[in-house]
Design an enzyme around this catalytic site. Structure first.
Site, short mmCIF file in Angstrom:
data_model
loop_
_atom_site.label_atom_id
_atom_site.label_comp_id
_atom_site.label_asym_id
_atom_site.label_seq_id
_atom_site.Cartn_x
_atom_site.Cartn_y
_atom_site.Cartn_z
N HIS A 140 0.69 -1.15 0.04
CA HIS A 140 0.20 0.08 0.08
C HIS A 140 0.82 1.21 -0.01
CE1 HIS A 140 -3.38 2.67 1.34
NE2 HIS A 140 -2.48 3.24 2.15
N GLU A 141 1.88 1.33 0.96
CA GLU A 141 2.68 2.36 0.87
C GLU A 141 3.61 2.67 -0.48
OE1 GLU A 141 2.37 4.60 3.18
OE2 GLU A 141 1.13 3.40 4.62
N HIS A 144 1.73 4.45 -3.20
CA HIS A 144 1.41 5.87 -2.91
C HIS A 144 2.48 6.38 -3.96
CE1 HIS A 144 -1.92 6.64 -0.60
NE2 HIS A 144 -1.35 5.92 0.64
N GLU A 203 -6.21 6.83 -1.56
CA GLU A 203 -6.16 5.87 -0.49
C GLU A 203 -6.78 4.53 -1.25
OE1 GLU A 203 -4.60 5.60 2.02
OE2 GLU A 203 -4.13 7.55 2.27
#
Length: 302
Positions: A140-141, A144, A203
């Site tokens: 997920h990070e 980004h 997100e």
């Protein structure tokens, strides 16, 4: 006459902002967005902030967990770079100089700065529990950074700055605008890579991409559901009306819809993580002790 001038200013402002932007395509989702700041500018600002953060942060002394964070992170990085090469985006790889650090902090949090500088807080490990669980968070990070969400948010602030200047002063005072100057102003006044609040859309996109990245790296994406349920219990985020994050229920529902796609990547990877299939934890004894006290651990949404 006034209305004509305002209309003219609006049209010129739109043209200026459009001319300063470059179109970028997000991997996996294929979404296109216009960025007004270059990769070089974002990476420079990111490097400065990351250096400052690491000078004050206390790195973890847990050798087992430190090694795990680096191992899982690099495995994901390798999978992401392979995907970029195979899909005509090899030039994007030059923007990453991967680094993975575990720091001493009881908050359940992690962040990835542009350029692949990733920091995990020890307080997150009781929630991830396994390497596959950690891969979901790191995926997920990393998403980004790969999707350039930081540059996207900065571009939005810059457009707001342009709009304010154009609306409050003579157009000739702006000209084509000093993009780098406005970028620095935005960064100094409004921007912090490690505390950045992305939009709900960003997100949700990072959830989707992170799930796929974890699967590409050979981690079972199905662990994402129980992980986010544990995070939900620790956060109590059940209403997304005033939040930049989707509600826990919506986040989990979206991941369940994306699971068939992720499982195809997982099966194609040809590698299953034993710790995931057996359900055993890969964190050290110190983390297990923390896990037994997780009701006292604060969690911070990313």
């Amino acid at each position: 006459m006034k209305s004509c001038k305002l209309l003219l200013l609006s049209l010129v402002a739109s043209m200026l902002m459009a001319s300063c932007g470059t179109t970028s395509t997000v991997p996996i989702t294929g979404r296109k967005h216009s960025l007004m700041v270059s990769d070089a500018e974002v990476l420079s600002l990111s490097k400065q902030e990351y250096t400052k953060f690491m000078k004050t942060a206390k790195t973890s002394t847990d050798a087992v967990n430190v090694a795990m964070v680096k191992r899982v992170g690099q495995r994901l990085a390798n999978a992401v770079e392979t995907y970029l090469r195979n899909n005509g985006m090899a030039s994007e790889i030059q923007n990453f100089a991967w680094e993975f650090n575990l720091v001493q902090d009881k908050v359940a949090n992690a962040f990835c700065m542009p350029g692949g500088k990733i920091v995990v807080y020890e307080g997150l490990l009781p929630y991830t529990q396994t390497e596959a669980g950690l891969a979901i968070v790191l995926g997920h990070e990393i998403a980004h950074a790969v999707a350039k969400h930081s540059a996207e948010q900065m571009s939005k602030k810059m457009r707001q700055q342009y709009g304010t200047q154009i609306g409050g002063s003579v157009l000739s005072a702006i000209g084509l605008g000093d993009v780098s100057g406005i970028a620095s102003a935005v960064a100094g006044q409004y921007f912090s890579f490690r505390n950045l609040k992305y939009s709900r859309d960003n997100e949700t996109e990072a959830d989707h991409m992170g799930l796929i990245f974890a699967a590409m790296a050979g981690y079972n994406p199905e662990v994402a559901i129980p992980f986010w349920k544990r995070m939900a219990q620790g956060n109590g985020n059940n209403n997304d009306m005033f939040s930049d994050h989707p509600s826990d229920a919506k986040r989990i529902a979206a991941l369940q819809q994306q699971m068939p796609e992720a499982l195809k990547y997982y099966q194609a990877s040809g590698a299953a993580v034993k710790a995931t299939t057996s359900g055993s934890s890969t964190t050290s004894k110190s983390s297990k002790k923390t896990s037994s006290r997780k009701t006292t651990v604060k969690s911070k949404r990313r």
